[in-house]
Scaffold this motif. Structure first.
Motif, PDB file in Angstrom:
ATOM      1  N   LEU A  19       1.246  -1.668   0.055  1.00 51.94           N
ATOM      2  CA  LEU A  19       0.438   0.243  -0.161  1.00 51.94           C
ATOM      3  C   LEU A  19       1.076   0.922   0.161  1.00 51.94           C
ATOM      4  O   LEU A  19       1.977   1.562   0.768  1.00 51.94           O
ATOM      5  CB  LEU A  19      -1.181  -0.184   1.299  1.00 51.94           C
ATOM      6  CG  LEU A  19      -1.699   1.168   1.616  1.00 51.94           C
ATOM      7  CD1 LEU A  19      -2.650   1.049   0.528  1.00 51.94           C
ATOM      8  CD2 LEU A  19      -2.921   0.518   2.637  1.00 51.94           C
ATOM      9  N   TRP A  26      -4.067   6.626  -3.247  1.00 47.03           N
ATOM     10  CA  TRP A  26      -2.873   6.164  -2.170  1.00 47.03           C
ATOM     11  C   TRP A  26      -3.712   4.976  -2.892  1.00 47.03           C
ATOM     12  O   TRP A  26      -4.392   4.090  -3.582  1.00 47.03           O
ATOM     13  CB  TRP A  26      -3.385   5.534  -0.584  1.00 47.03           C
ATOM     14  CG  TRP A  26      -2.734   6.743   0.229  1.00 47.03           C
ATOM     15  CD1 TRP A  26      -3.336   7.907   0.700  1.00 47.03           C
ATOM     16  CD2 TRP A  26      -1.629   5.654   0.627  1.00 47.03           C
ATOM     17  NE1 TRP A  26      -2.038   8.223   1.171  1.00 47.03           N
ATOM     18  CE2 TRP A  26      -1.129   6.897   1.535  1.00 47.03           C
ATOM     19  CE3 TRP A  26      -0.793   4.294   1.257  1.00 47.03           C
ATOM     20  CZ2 TRP A  26       0.253   7.555   2.830  1.00 47.03           C
ATOM     21  CZ3 TRP A  26       0.210   5.085   1.517  1.00 47.03           C
ATOM     22  CH2 TRP A  26       0.545   6.341   2.591  1.00 47.03           C
ATOM     23  N   ILE A  28      -2.563   0.474  -4.374  1.00 49.03           N
ATOM     24  CA  ILE A  28      -2.307  -1.138  -4.037  1.00 49.03           C
ATOM     25  C   ILE A  28      -1.129  -1.131  -4.724  1.00 49.03           C
ATOM     26  O   ILE A  28      -1.701  -1.053  -5.848  1.00 49.03           O
ATOM     27  CB  ILE A  28      -3.371  -1.742  -3.750  1.00 49.03           C
ATOM     28  CG1 ILE A  28      -4.236  -1.710  -2.637  1.00 49.03           C
ATOM     29  CG2 ILE A  28      -3.032  -3.927  -3.368  1.00 49.03           C
ATOM     30  CD1 ILE A  28      -6.021  -2.125  -2.715  1.00 49.03           C
ATOM     31  N   ALA A 132      -6.896   2.416  -3.065  1.00 54.95           N
ATOM     32  CA  ALA A 132      -7.010   1.158  -1.995  1.00 54.95           C
ATOM     33  C   ALA A 132      -8.336   1.207  -1.650  1.00 54.95           C
ATOM     34  O   ALA A 132      -8.576   1.441  -0.208  1.00 54.95           O
ATOM     35  CB  ALA A 132      -5.965   2.068  -1.272  1.00 54.95           C
ATOM     36  N   TYR A 143      -4.863   9.016   4.091  1.00 57.53           N
ATOM     37  CA  TYR A 143      -4.884   7.821   4.740  1.00 57.53           C
ATOM     38  C   TYR A 143      -5.845   7.413   5.428  1.00 57.53           C
ATOM     39  O   TYR A 143      -6.627   6.059   5.474  1.00 57.53           O
ATOM     40  CB  TYR A 143      -3.439   7.337   5.370  1.00 57.53           C
ATOM     41  CG  TYR A 143      -2.959   6.496   5.816  1.00 57.53           C
ATOM     42  CD1 TYR A 143      -2.348   5.517   5.432  1.00 57.53           C
ATOM     43  CD2 TYR A 143      -3.179   6.214   6.956  1.00 57.53           C
ATOM     44  CE1 TYR A 143      -1.468   4.046   5.501  1.00 57.53           C
ATOM     45  CE2 TYR A 143      -2.583   4.929   7.732  1.00 57.53           C
ATOM     46  CZ  TYR A 143      -1.987   3.673   6.917  1.00 57.53           C
ATOM     47  OH  TYR A 143      -2.197   2.715   7.563  1.00 57.53           O
ATOM     48  N   ILE A 146      -8.949   5.069   4.126  1.00 59.93           N
ATOM     49  CA  ILE A 146      -8.499   3.492   3.867  1.00 59.93           C
ATOM     50  C   ILE A 146      -9.196   2.737   4.972  1.00 59.93           C
ATOM     51  O   ILE A 146      -8.348   2.628   5.843  1.00 59.93           O
ATOM     52  CB  ILE A 146      -6.830   3.077   3.555  1.00 59.93           C
ATOM     53  CG1 ILE A 146      -6.464   4.470   2.392  1.00 59.93           C
ATOM     54  CG2 ILE A 146      -6.662   1.748   3.373  1.00 59.93           C
ATOM     55  CD1 ILE A 146      -4.482   4.193   1.991  1.00 59.93           C
ATOM     56  N   ILE A 150      -7.935  -3.325   3.921  1.00 57.47           N
ATOM     57  CA  ILE A 150      -6.877  -3.408   2.905  1.00 57.47           C
ATOM     58  C   ILE A 150      -5.865  -3.138   3.838  1.00 57.47           C
ATOM     59  O   ILE A 150      -5.099  -3.704   3.500  1.00 57.47           O
ATOM     60  CB  ILE A 150      -7.479  -1.429   2.326  1.00 57.47           C
ATOM     61  CG1 ILE A 150      -8.325  -1.538   0.840  1.00 57.47           C
ATOM     62  CG2 ILE A 150      -6.206  -1.668   1.099  1.00 57.47           C
ATOM     63  CD1 ILE A 150      -8.634  -2.863   0.012  1.00 57.47           C
ATOM     64  N   VAL A 154      -2.937  -5.774   3.354  1.00 55.96           N
ATOM     65  CA  VAL A 154      -1.696  -5.990   1.724  1.00 55.96           C
ATOM     66  C   VAL A 154      -0.283  -6.465   2.759  1.00 55.96           C
ATOM     67  O   VAL A 154      -0.631  -6.466   4.216  1.00 55.96           O
ATOM     68  CB  VAL A 154      -1.290  -4.691   1.799  1.00 55.96           C
ATOM     69  CG1 VAL A 154      -2.339  -3.565   1.083  1.00 55.96           C
ATOM     70  CG2 VAL A 154      -0.979  -3.169   2.816  1.00 55.96           C
ATOM     71  N   VAL A 157       2.474  -1.500   4.512  1.00 54.69           N
ATOM     72  CA  VAL A 157       1.723  -0.492   4.420  1.00 54.69           C
ATOM     73  C   VAL A 157       3.306   1.043   3.734  1.00 54.69           C
ATOM     74  O   VAL A 157       4.273   0.744   5.157  1.00 54.69           O
ATOM     75  CB  VAL A 157       0.767   0.195   5.851  1.00 54.69           C
ATOM     76  CG1 VAL A 157       0.539   1.146   5.176  1.00 54.69           C
ATOM     77  CG2 VAL A 157       0.361  -0.775   4.986  1.00 54.69           C
TER      78      VAL A 157
END
Length: 186
Positions: A19, A26, A28, A132, A143, A146, A150, A154, A157
């Protein structure tokens, strides 16, 4: 920033997903040549795998590794400073097959962002960049927006720009084989 790049490189090379802040929102990301990593992103986003994802490359030299023919009009668009532009190209190559759209195209952007540029150069390859969010939900503008799903889904981050409000997603245009330019997302 160098430590964050090192962490990302380790995860990407192991087939993991990250991420990270891009030049737009943002994102992925994963190694764009690794079909298993791409599959993880589709699963995390709960996205139909018939919907294509965007890739980032560092520069036009790297772009040529993934697109058989880069039209001249695309080169003119690389220098438009007002807004990030993602271009859909025909005849992609050297990418995970499940990343390529059903019509044999790929969406690629050259980001204007120091972190992304350095990460791409050090990785020496294309990295997936998809917003994201879970499919169907709004794209997070920061951020803090999010979702927990999510964040937990991941492998890493990036610890940069957590307080920054991100821009809107890039414009997307398709370069038709006959030279026409079609706007997909303004």
């Amino acid at each position: 920033m160098q430590r964050e790049i090192q962490e990302c490189l380790a995860i990407l090379k192991q087939g993991g997903i990250i991420l990270y802040p891009t030049d737009t929102v943002w994102g992925i990301g994963c190694d764009a040549t690794n079909p298993e990593a791409v599959k993880k992103i589709f699963q995390l986003k709960q996205r139909d795998d018939s919907k294509a994802l965007i890739c980032l490359v560092a520069d036009d030299r790297m772009l040529k590794k993934y697109v058989k023919h880069v039209p001249e009009v695309a080169k003119d668009m690389f220098d438009i400073p007002e807004q990030p532009i993602t271009i859909i190209y025909d005849h992609p190559q050297n990418l995970a097959q499940n990343l390529i759209a059903e019509d044999n195209t790929i969406a690629i952007r050259i980001p204007d962002d120091d972190f992304c540029f350095q990460l791409l150069r050090r990785f020496n390859g294309a990295i997936v960049s998809t917003s994201a969010n879970i499919s169907g939900f709004p794209t997070p503008k920061s951020y803090k927006e999010i979702s927990e799903d999510i964040l937990k889904g991941v492998d890493y981050v990036v610890n940069l720009h957590h307080d920054k409000i991100m821009a809107k997603p890039s414009s997307i245009i398709k370069l038709e084989s006959d030279g026409k330019v079609k706007v997909i997302r303004p």
